[in-house]
Write a protein that holds these residues in place. Structure first.
Motif, PDB file in Angstrom:
ATOM      1  N   PRO A 170       0.855  -1.130   0.209  1.00 13.26           N
ATOM      2  CA  PRO A 170      -0.093   0.028  -0.003  1.00 13.26           C
ATOM      3  C   PRO A 170       0.219   1.198   0.459  1.00 13.26           C
ATOM      4  O   PRO A 170       0.129   2.174  -0.004  1.00 13.26           O
ATOM      5  N   ASN A 171       2.074   1.441   0.486  1.00 11.09           N
ATOM      6  CA  ASN A 171       3.264   2.817   0.285  1.00 11.09           C
ATOM      7  C   ASN A 171       3.179   3.098  -1.301  1.00 11.09           C
ATOM      8  O   ASN A 171       3.279   3.939  -1.666  1.00 11.09           O
ATOM      9  N   ILE A 172       3.139   1.975  -1.384  1.00 13.29           N
ATOM     10  CA  ILE A 172       3.296   2.943  -3.830  1.00 13.29           C
ATOM     11  C   ILE A 172       2.115   3.963  -4.023  1.00 13.29           C
ATOM     12  O   ILE A 172       2.184   5.058  -3.929  1.00 13.29           O
ATOM     13  N   TRP A 173       0.901   3.441  -3.497  1.00 16.66           N
ATOM     14  CA  TRP A 173      -0.523   4.509  -3.639  1.00 16.66           C
ATOM     15  C   TRP A 173      -0.033   5.453  -2.371  1.00 16.66           C
ATOM     16  O   TRP A 173      -0.680   6.789  -3.224  1.00 16.66           O
ATOM     17  N   PHE A 174       0.153   5.523  -1.607  1.00 15.55           N
ATOM     18  CA  PHE A 174       1.177   6.584  -0.344  1.00 15.55           C
ATOM     19  C   PHE A 174       1.692   7.206  -1.004  1.00 15.55           C
ATOM     20  O   PHE A 174       1.856   9.183  -1.131  1.00 15.55           O
ATOM     21  N   TYR A 175       3.237   6.716  -1.875  1.00 12.09           N
ATOM     22  CA  TYR A 175       4.308   7.187  -2.182  1.00 12.09           C
ATOM     23  C   TYR A 175       3.030   8.568  -3.306  1.00 12.09           C
ATOM     24  O   TYR A 175       3.675   9.780  -3.679  1.00 12.09           O
ATOM     25  N   GLY A 176       2.650   7.991  -3.837  1.00 15.76           N
ATOM     26  CA  GLY A 176       1.830   8.986  -5.206  1.00 15.76           C
ATOM     27  C   GLY A 176       0.500   9.347  -4.465  1.00 15.76           C
ATOM     28  O   GLY A 176       0.995  11.025  -5.318  1.00 15.76           O
TER      29      GLY A 176
END
Length: 129
Positions: free
Chosen positions: A3-9
């Motif tokens: 889910p961290n990919i979405w937070f980076y985005g």
């Protein structure tokens, strides 16, 4: 998928859109100096500059936290707080700024954060208490 990919985005979107908002709505008219005078448009400059700098700061601080302490973003309460902050920014942008791009930016931020939150609960194993 982490889910961290979405937070980076989501937080990267805040930094990029805040920088673009600052350049397009504040710096370009000031550099042209023909678009408006500082006496009559101080309120416009103040609100837009505050909005742009605050979302850039929120995005940069959280990108640093995400890079340094990614465990923080595995808690649903923390992500709920970010959804609340995004909702307040959305309401402020819709009521006071009077332009559409900040509203669209905050809607995208809320969608990316909500997707990351849903992936936390999917990827999180059940723990017996």
């Amino acid at each position: 998928m982490s889910p961290n990919i979405w937070f980076y985005g989501a937080f990267g979107l805040l930094v990029i859109s805040g920088a673009l908002h600052l350049v397009i709505d504040i710096l370009m008219p000031l550099l042209r100096s023909a678009a408006f005078s500082l006496d009559t448009q101080a309120n416009f400059i103040g609100m837009h500059a505050f909005y742009a700098v605050s979302i850039m700061g929120l995005g940069l601080i959280n990108l640093y936290l995400l890079k340094t302490f990614p465990v923080i973003f595995n808690d649903a309460v923390v992500i709920g707080i970010y959804i609340g902050i995004g909702t307040f920014y959305l309401m402020g942008a819709a009521m006071f700024l009077g332009v559409k791009p900040p509203v669209v930016t905050m809607l995208l931020f809320l969608v990316l954060t909500a997707v990351g939150l849903s992936l936390i609960h999917i990827s999180e194993p059940t723990r017996p208490y």
